[in-house]
Design an enzyme around this catalytic site. Structure first.
Site: not given
Ligand code: EZ4
Ligand code: CO
Length: 408
Positions: A147, A159, A216, A218, A242, A268, A289, A345, A408
């Site tokens: 990733r 992030y 990702d 986010h 993602e 997720e 996810r 992951e 986010w």
């Molecule tokens: O933001 O695990 O794909 N993985 C992620 C992680 C999540 C954190 C959240 O607790 O996006 O970094």
């Molecule tokens: Co993620």
């Protein structure tokens, strides 16, 4: 055999973990992960105050019935706190069943479907050069899929982008900072959309066409922005894009899906099969996810993944470091057993975490395997766990440049 004891254990070997330990009257011990990043104590209370009293005296081998009892019984269904608490119970019961029958949990789920589970690692850099170093480090560590997250010119900390690594350094990035309030980060979608495709292009040029690359977003984009990004990345053939849009808005991915063939992953933050009805039945995503930890355990996640299988949607189980080794083991037993596995992951836990949780899963040649120990294959060291007290830690909050709180 009945459940005789139920203990909730909080430990913080670098980050906070919530573990449920169930002991049967014949002395078999099962572990379950109920860690909810940044809201850990809510699950602790849910378990201690509202679940533990219901468990003592229940049959340990009625896994589905206990799942339904905790899901339908309280009237208030779903939600991350509830589903993490149910997950902890469910994993512990599968662990116990495996130990009592003397087989690894994947055997109870139907047996082995593959030699190992392809894992992807994280690589990030504040610059393209730093990202290259991080990718090389992950390839050296054995990862066969990566990733990639990168800093955005003009923005500060982003992030998912850790401190830049030196060559040979091990990836060790924990995004939940220890503090009583979350840190705040700034975000500019336009700058990101301009920058990212150039970075993915550069990574492809350096590392070739064959390496599976994931990214990702986010949850930060609108449906139209997600469509733009998916199109811009199409020539570079991502394994997946993602969470391009906020995950609870299932219909948002209709626009993205209709505009791009870039594979999509989400979920997720989703915790129930109902969160996926539109996403899966309309084939809006390629990968699910959710973790076992946040989606009601092995039983809950299996319900989602069996539904996904009908539509050809595959698994991409969440495996960040906030999934404890117990939750990771639960994921791996599903990965090995279910037919519609996609990828897993893997953010490696630090050494202190692995002192507290003694694991038996392996990572060899880019593949994960849950191992052959009966049950889930993870043991908790009480003494080591007790040495690390709970410390408040939060994921960051995201604001646009004008100060508006952003997804986010
Ligand atoms: O933001 O695990 O794909 N993985 C992620 C992680 C999540 C954190 C959240 O607790 O996006 O970094
Ligand atoms: Co993620």
């Amino acid at each position: 055999m009945k459940i005789e004891r139920a203990e909730v254990i909080v430990t913080s070997p670098g980050r906070n973990f919530v573990t449920l330990r169930l002991t049967t009257s014949d002395g078999v011990v099962g572990l379950g992960d109920g860690t909810l990043n940044g809201r850990e104590l809510a699950v602790v209370s849910y378990l201690r105050d509202h679940v533990v009293p219901l468990l003592v005296g229940r049959e340990a081998d009625t896994i589905e019935d206990t799942w339904q009892y905790l899901y339908r019984g309280p009237y208030w269904r779903r939600g991350p706190v509830t589903m993490a608490a149910i997950a902890a119970v469910d994993m512990a019961l599968w662990d116990i069943l495996g130990k009592r029958t003397g087989v690894p949990v994947y055997q109870l789920l139907g047996g082995r479907s593959r030699r190992g589970a392809l894992a992807y690692g994280h690589a990030s850099g504040t610059t393209v050069e730093a990202l290259f170093t991080a990718i090389r480090n992950q390839l050296d560590h054995g990862f066969r899929a990566v990733r990639i997250q990168v800093g955005v010119p003009g923005l500060g900390k982003v992030y998912g982008v850790g401190t830049d690594q030196r060559a040979g350094e091990r990836y060790d990035y924990e995004p939940a900072a220890r503090s009583v309030v979350p840190v705040e980060e700034a975000w500019d979608t336009e700058a990101y959309l301009r920058h990212l495709p150039t970075v993915v292009e550069a990574v492809r040029a350096e590392f070739g066409e064959a390496l599976p690359l994931l990214h990702d977003a986010h949850h930060r984009l609108t449906p139209n922005e997600g469509a733009q990004l998916g199109r811009a990345l199409e020539p570079h053939r991502l394994f997946w894009l993602e969470d391009c849009t906020p995950a609870e808005d299932q219909e948002a991915l209709r626009r993205v899906r209709s505009q791009t063939t870039t594979p999509l992953a989400t979920g997720e933050v989703l915790n129930s099969v109902h969160d996926y009805r539109t996403l899966i039945s309309e084939r809006l995503i390629d990968y699910v996810r959710s973790s076992a930890t946040h989606a009601g355990g092995i039983t809950g996640l299996r319900k989602i993944l069996d539904f996904a299988a009908v539509y050809g949607v595959r698994s991409g189980i969440h495996g960040a470091t906030d999934i404890s080794p117990v939750g990771m083991a639960a994921a791996l037993h599903l990965d090995i057993a279910l037919h519609n596995f996609g990828i897993q992951e893997l953010m490696l836990h630090n050494e202190r975490t692995l002192e507290v949780f003694r694991t038996s899963y392996t990572f060899v040649d880019g593949l994960l395997d849950p191992g052959e120990n009966p049950g889930l294959g993870v043991e908790l060291d009480d003494e080591a766990a007790a040495a690390y007290e709970y410390t408040p830690a939060y994921l960051p909050v995201n604001r646009l440049l004008d100060g508006t709180i952003h997804d986010w």
